[in-house]
Design a protein around this motif. Structure first.
Motif, short mmCIF file in Angstrom:
data_model
loop_
_atom_site.label_atom_id
_atom_site.label_comp_id
_atom_site.label_asym_id
_atom_site.label_seq_id
_atom_site.Cartn_x
_atom_site.Cartn_y
_atom_site.Cartn_z
N ILE A 447 50.07 -5.59 11.35
CA ILE A 447 48.74 -6.15 11.09
C ILE A 447 48.56 -6.33 9.59
O ILE A 447 48.98 -5.51 8.79
CB ILE A 447 47.65 -5.21 11.65
N ILE A 449 45.18 -7.76 7.52
CA ILE A 449 43.87 -8.40 7.62
C ILE A 449 43.43 -9.04 6.30
O ILE A 449 42.30 -9.52 6.18
CB ILE A 449 42.79 -7.39 8.09
N ASN A 450 44.32 -9.04 5.32
CA ASN A 450 43.98 -9.59 4.01
C ASN A 450 44.44 -11.05 3.91
O ASN A 450 45.48 -11.43 4.44
CB ASN A 450 44.64 -8.77 2.90
N LEU A 454 46.02 -12.90 7.08
CA LEU A 454 45.05 -12.80 8.17
C LEU A 454 45.75 -12.67 9.53
O LEU A 454 45.49 -13.41 10.47
CB LEU A 454 44.12 -14.02 8.17
N PHE A 456 45.78 -10.66 12.44
CA PHE A 456 45.02 -9.66 13.19
C PHE A 456 45.70 -9.31 14.51
O PHE A 456 45.79 -8.14 14.87
CB PHE A 456 43.60 -10.18 13.47
N GLU A 509 37.17 -2.82 15.88
CA GLU A 509 37.64 -3.74 14.85
C GLU A 509 39.08 -3.41 14.44
O GLU A 509 39.52 -2.27 14.53
CB GLU A 509 36.72 -3.70 13.63
N THR A 511 42.10 -2.82 11.88
CA THR A 511 42.30 -2.29 10.53
C THR A 511 43.79 -2.21 10.22
O THR A 511 44.63 -2.11 11.14
CB THR A 511 41.70 -0.87 10.38
N ASP A 512 44.13 -2.24 8.94
CA ASP A 512 45.53 -2.11 8.54
C ASP A 512 46.09 -0.74 8.92
O ASP A 512 47.30 -0.59 9.14
CB ASP A 512 45.68 -2.31 7.03
#
Length: 555
Positions: A447, A449-450, A454, A456, A509, A511-512
């Protein structure tokens, strides 16, 4: 076996393995150092440089010495990196070696994925390419490759002469094989058994001409057995006989059935330069060869002219895709260079030698004739019987068609007509599985999310229940001969969207930090729909997680 061979520590490999291995080069070759390099993630490039820095005869003597009771290939398989494996295989590593005492390396490569959750398909294919014996895997598990293998032995589907090759396969080990032997692996085991190994003389000649990789062609694409046989036989004899003129092959058939995929591999397999030209972008002779010297623009880049000039007198491959889109004047401009191998450089006006060029002309011309022949002679036959069908009448019809559609001059330059057929139902399922594997590989990625990644929908394990049935269903509901593999890819896209919806169906949600935990498991299976009396594919999160083994760095 779950833990793999012990990791070998050696010097400062843990800091920067590539640099550490480079420092070993002046010292004597050591299989233990190589095992340490593999275990610490050295790149294939660094491993190759290390091997090249020592006399080959020294490596061949030491390479098969056991390192802490394990063969070097066992450490290579732990990497799950086909490129690392290829480098080591080129130096004579013994494919008959065993893992953990009596397990064939081919079987170990497959079984270890139960704990690592990696995709070992490319590694398995590489082992087969280099001569691993597919018969060490119980034959009843792959002889009908679309069927999911059973944990119980089917003695009726196994040749009695092969039973001794599978004595290592205890009931517990067979259960692991049944769980990990995916559809594509089963297909290539089946295909490997059908191949006649090259004779020693053939290999001697191929090695002298640096074309031994040519025999890997059958493993480059799915299906198309007649086409791959024609390509291997004709390129081999053309080079071996030192034919003093170009070789021109026409790849004909419906789009999406392997013409471009195979043509794109030939330069690499022959270890020569290759140039692909999209004929839909070639409107005039000048856009292909450039303007003649003395005319405006003659010094500008011209793709074919520049490539032929740079490769004057040496073997190379020119692949002209969508050749049927070229105009007559463009085709006529190629007559001399395809026939005699002589070409005049448009920039210097000097004659160059293009006699060693292998030309591949990919075209959809003839797709109707090929489809008609396929329907009449091939479609009703089993995959195993395709080598019993003569395609010479079809090749003769294709030459007549090319003569009338292009011109007798163009048809006369073509040495070999290579037809590509529609996929059989079983081959369609394997094509579908190819795209499913790609989907699984992407889902296993970490993952992030940055921006800009992106990513996810990741850090997940997609488990397919009965992959043969699922992929056959995808093929049955999506394959269109006029579109080939592209239509099947669209069918897998529907499964991918279902995974996306299942992944998003939670208020938690992303998360990394999730990368530090187990993979989330999603299950794919066929589900009967009572209203239509048909099956449909479902993808759901079953609430469980899976932990991948700590070893290996591949997919």
């Amino acid at each position: 076996m779950e833990d793999g061979p012990p990791r070998v520590s050696y010097g400062d490999f843990a800091l920067d393995p590539d640099i550490a291995l480079g420092r070993q080069q002046p010292r004597p070759f050591s299989a233990e150092k190589l095992a340490a390099a593999l275990g610490h993630g050295c790149s294939p490039r660094a491993i190759k440089a290390y091997l090249q820095s020592h006399p080959r005869e020294t490596i061949e003597l030491e390479l098969n010495v056991l390192v802490r009771q394990h063969h070097i290939l066992t450490y290579a398989l732990e990497r799950n990196d086909a490129e690392c494996l290829k480098v080591i295989m080129e130096y004579g590593a013994d494919l008959k070696a065993k893992a953990f005492g009596d397990i064939p390396l081919l079987a170990y490569a497959i079984m270890r994925t139960k704990w690592t959750l990696q995709n070992a398909t490319d590694v398995v294919k590489t082992l087969l390419v280099y001569g691993a014996d597919s018969r060490c895997i119980p034959q009843d598990m792959w002889s009908e490759y679309v069927k999911t293998p059973k944990a119980e032995t089917d003695h009726k589907a196994t040749e009695p002469s092969l039973i001794t090759r599978t004595k290592w396969c205890t009931p517990d080990r067979r259960a692991v094989l049944a769980e990990t032997l995916n559809l594509t692996m089963r297909y290539y085991l089946w295909r490997a058994k059908r191949l006649e190994p090259p004779t020693k003389r053939t290999l001697q000649i191929a090695k002298a001409h640096k074309m031994t990789d040519l025999f890997k062609v059958p493993f480059q694409i799915i299906g198309q057995e007649p086409a791959t046989n024609l390509v291997v036989q004709n390129i081999y004899t053309h080079i071996a006989l030192r034919t003093p003129k170009p070789l021109v092959l026409a790849f004909a058939g419906l789009p999406g059935h392997g013409k471009t995929e195979l043509a794109g591999q030939l330069g690499r397999l022959l270890s020569v330069s290759a140039r692909e030209l999209d004929c839909t972008q070639i409107g005039e002779i000048s856009s292909l060869l450039g303007a003649p010297k003395g005319y405006e623009g003659h010094r500008e880049v011209s793709p074919l002219n520049d490539f032929l000039t740079q490769n004057s007198g040496v073997r190379c491959v020119v692949f002209m895709d969508e050749f049927d889109k070229t105009k007559m004047d463009v085709r006529e401009a190629l007559l001399k260079v395809m026939d005699t191998g002589m070409h005049r450089d448009r920039k210097s006006n000097l004659e160059i030698d293009a006699s060693q060029v292998i030309w591949i002309l990919a075209t959809n011309l003839g797709d109707t004739v090929i489809s008609r022949f396929h329907s009449k002679h091939i479609a009703t036959r089993k995959d195993a019987d395709i080598d019993k069908i003569s395609i010479e009448p079809l090749r003769k019809d294709l030459r007549s068609l090319f003569r009338s559609a292009y011109s007798p001059a163009i048809a006369g330059r073509i040495n070999v007509m290579v037809p590509f057929f529609p996929f059989s139902p079983n081959e369609q399922a394997v094509v579908a599985h190819k795209f499913v594997l790609d989907m699984q590989d992407k889902a296993r990625q970490p993952i992030d999310i940055n921006a800009p990644q992106l990513q996810f929908m990741a850090h997940s394990h997609i488990f397919v229940v009965d992959d043969g049935k699922v992929c056959q269903h995808i093929a049955d509901t999506s394959y269109e001969p006029e579109e080939g593999a592209r239509s099947i890819s669209a069918g897998v896209d529907d499964m991918r969207r279902k995974f996306g919806r299942a992944y998003s169906n939670t208020d938690e949600e992303v998360t990394d930090e999730m990368n530090n935990g187990p993979l989330t498991k999603f299950t794919v299976q066929l589900h009967p729909v009572s209203e239509t009396d048909e099956d449909e594919i479902t993808v759901f999160r079953d609430g469980s997680t899976v932990v991948a083994g700590p070893r290996g760095s591949g997919k």
